[in-house]
Design an enzyme around this catalytic site. Structure first.
Site: not given
Length: 705
Positions: A359, A490
């Protein structure tokens, strides 16, 4: 709380039978749920799986955590598989696919001789060699301070001729990163810098993916807000200075006409003046192919032509362990799957779970999965729910706003019919427990994109990523205004210690509730059985007659007609069954056993009348699947007074039979619905229910062993 499944979610493809006749209360324990529940899914159950996923990621920190092609991702796949297989309730498979990945060599960008710290965009092309003395230019925009309009560089028309062979500087926002690269390439740019627009986090790196490789496109890198705005000011200053100098030199010693010509020349020179700011740009990259996997698990029970699907991506980024993004969504699906396997009755609709790979490099896993389905298989998937991050530390409780009531649907995004009803599963649930919630972008920028692009309705939940918390959101959910919804998004700090347990406690039962809602068709709660009479019967006043009552008819089974065409079988005609020679005022049981392998065996009861006859009616339920009924059916009626009575009838294709009987009213079948929760294999006549006031069930349902 009770929430009935919308009729469009209960489309059934399995043909059923309507067994008419008078029925007493049916056996308890076979009916399905009368209300939807969260199945006991809670934050603790999710956190247990999340801890395991976190342990796997941190163990492989030096190898890229759970990123594409890493040992950590493969171990996470194995953990998901083993957890599901241990339930015994799912068919589990691993779907392999190849992903084009890339490795980077030298990446060096200098502007005006100074090194610029950049981050490479995923799928960017490289330079064939060092690019030197590139002019640094901007898209055409009269205001570069509002992060809107031309400075976003979403279309080639946002540029003028100065972009040809230049390094262009554009802002993040509005369109996908890949669209920005394509627009700049179409305008002739040699390279692209995209700067972050997050003023609240000015030093946050921008991790961008172009969504897929675009061969021949301009090499693309990203920079932080601070670096980007600093470059923006330098480009604007260089252009202004060059334009002013050109105008001053052109206007010396000239008349009015000459001055006008000079002004025009100065305007042209102003754009070219930005060339005073130049850049050197080198980006070395190599594309490679890596194998990775999705994990797909489908309930063994349920209607496999009516599949309700739930998904979450299992991979993460190399930079961190990805516990919230998206270990949290993956763990919630595992907890929900385990809870579903423990339910006392089997599901009506097949539930399919998907854990997606790749993804983080462009929604590759979910896209590959949908692309692997042919039209027939695709048509079986009736809905898709997506869960990408449910434990953000500065969370919101977000639903994918498929009706556009909170966030307008972006242009070009397909919203299949039924998506709004899926969102309502969540909004109704939250309303019932007084949990505030907000709609979030239904933009297709997660794993539901491939589903909506193929006409499958979708919704889902989201606790927030790099969006900024507003004062209104803080009032609803707490947290810090002006901070990102996930301050660890992230980053190496996306650890289990930084996941919000409070957020997971909210989302976990909501996901469990959605799974239960789409898995089960509700049945009506049984009514209380009739009470025993409280007044003893009185003594008879008339003496018995000397004349004996008539003997019951000869014991026999009548089936009319014995051969019936399929269209007549699904009409009001049907097949009439009468058993004679039974003991009056007792209960007879009819069993119909189909021999075509498509219809289940069903059983029904009826009261024997004073004449010793029990009457039944049998007809097909689903006119849209008329051919599914073709075949022979064995009939057995068991009643007091002798051995069971047996017979059979046959349903044949239209034109192959003598026609149906008159349909009669002896069985009391009547008009029966064929949609929604009532479209189940076994339905009693409403007349019987009204006449006797007894319990009614809408379907025969196997209880788990």
């Amino acid at each position: 709380m009770k929430l009935r499944t919308k009729s469009w979610l209960a489309v059934t493809a399995t043909a059923g039978l309507v067994l008419g006749g008078v029925s007493p209360a049916l056996a308890a324990g076979t009916a399905g749920p009368t209300e939807h529940t969260d199945m006991g899914v809670n934050g603790d159950a999710v956190m247990e799986h999340l801890q395991k996923i976190s342990d796997i990621s941190t163990k492989h920190a030096d190898e890229g955590h759970r990123a594409l092609g890493t040992p950590g991702y493969e171990e996470a796949v194995e953990y998901v598989e083993s957890t599901l297989e241990a339930t015994g309730a799912f068919d589990v498979k691993r779907q392999a696919f190849d992903v084009e990945s890339q490795d980077f060599g030298t990446v060096d960008v200098k502007v005006d001789g100074e090194e610029v710290k950049v981050t490479t965009a995923e799928y960017t092309e490289g330079t064939t060699g060092p690019l030197t003395d590139l002019p640094v230019v901007l898209p055409v925009d009269d205001d570069n301070s509002d992060f809107a309009g031309g400075q976003l560089g979403c279309q080639a028309s946002d540029y003028d001729d100065s972009a040809e062979g230049a390094l262009v500087l554009v802002s993040r926002g509005e369109c996908a990163f890949g669209d920005k690269t394509k627009a700049a390439t179409d305008a002739g740019a040699a390279a692209v810098i995209i700067y972050n627009n997050d003023e609240a986090n000015p030093d946050e790196e921008l991790n961008a993916t172009l969504g897929g490789r675009m061969e021949g496109s301009a090499p693309t890198v990203t920079v932080t807000y601070n670096v980007g705005t600093d470059l923006l000011e330098k480009v604007e200053a260089a252009g202004t200075e060059a334009g002013s100098q050109a105008g001053a030199e052109a206007g010396l010693g000239q008349g009015a006409e000459e001055a006008d010509e000079a002004d025009a020349a100065a305007e042209e020179d102003a754009a070219a003046g930005a060339a005073a700011l130049t850049a050197d740009f080198t980006l070395e990259t190599e594309f490679t192919t890596k194998e990775t996997w999705n994990v797909i698990a489908e309930t063994k029970a349920g209607d496999h032509d009516n599949v309700q699907m739930f998904g979450a991506h299992l991979d993460g980024v190399e930079e961190g362990p990805g516990v919230n993004d998206n270990g949290s969504g993956s763990a919630a699906l595992l907890a929900s799957a385990e809870a579903l396997a423990e339910q006392p009755t089997e599901v009506d609709n097949a539930i399919r779970f998907g854990w997606w790979g790749a993804e983080e490099v462009g929604l590759v896993g979910s896209t590959e999965y949908v692309a692997s389905l042919d039209d027939a298989e695709l048509s079986k998937v009736k809905s898709y729910m997506n869960f990408d991050m449910i434990g953000s530390d500065n969370y919101i409780v977000g639903t994918l706003d498929s009706d556009g009531s909170d966030v307008p649907i972006p242009d070009g995004v397909n919203v299949p019919e039924g998506s709004a009803e899926l969102e309502k599963v969540f909004t109704d649930y939250f309303a019932d427990i007084d949990q505030p919630n907000v709609g979030t972008d239904f933009s297709g920028r997660s794993d539901y994109q491939a589903f909506i692009d193929n006409g499958i309705p979708a919704s889902g939940l989201f606790s927030g990523a790099d969006g900024t918390k507003t004062a209104e959101e803080a009032e609803m959910f707490g947290g810090t205004v002006g901070e990102k919804h996930d301050t660890n998004y992230h980053q190496p700090t996306d650890t289990i210690e930084n996941v919000s347990k409070e957020s997971i406690d909210i989302f976990a039962p909501a996901i469990g509730f959605a799974v239960h809602t789409l898995a089960y068709d509700l049945t009506d709660a049984p009514t209380d059985p009739p009470t025993e009479p409280t007044t003893p019967p009185t003594d008879p006043t008339d003496p018995p007659t000397e004349t004996p009552t008539e003997a019951p008819d000869e014991r026999a089974l009548s089936i009319d007609p014995k051969t019936i065409e399929a269209p007549d079988f699904v009409s009001e005609k049907g097949v009439q069954v009468a058993a004679t020679g039974c003991t009056a005022d007792t209960t007879a049981t009819m069993t119909v056993t189909p021999n075509n392998g498509k219809i289940e065996t069903f059983e029904q009861t009826a009261e024997v009348g004073d004449d010793g006859t029990a009457r039944f009616g049998v007809r097909g339920l689903d006119e849209s699947m008329v051919d599914s009924y073709i075949g022979t059916y064995d009939v057995t009626v068991d009643c007091e007074g002798g051995d069971p009575l047996t017979g059979s009838f046959e349903v044949v294709a239209e034109g192959d039979g003598p026609g149906a009987g008159d349909g009669g009213n002896g069985g009391g079948g009547g008009d029966l619905p064929r949609t929604g929760n009532e479209a189940l294999p076994l339905i009693l006549s409403a007349g019987a229910l009204i006449a006797l006031g007894l319990a009614m069930t809408l379907g025969s349902r196997r209880r788990r062993g």
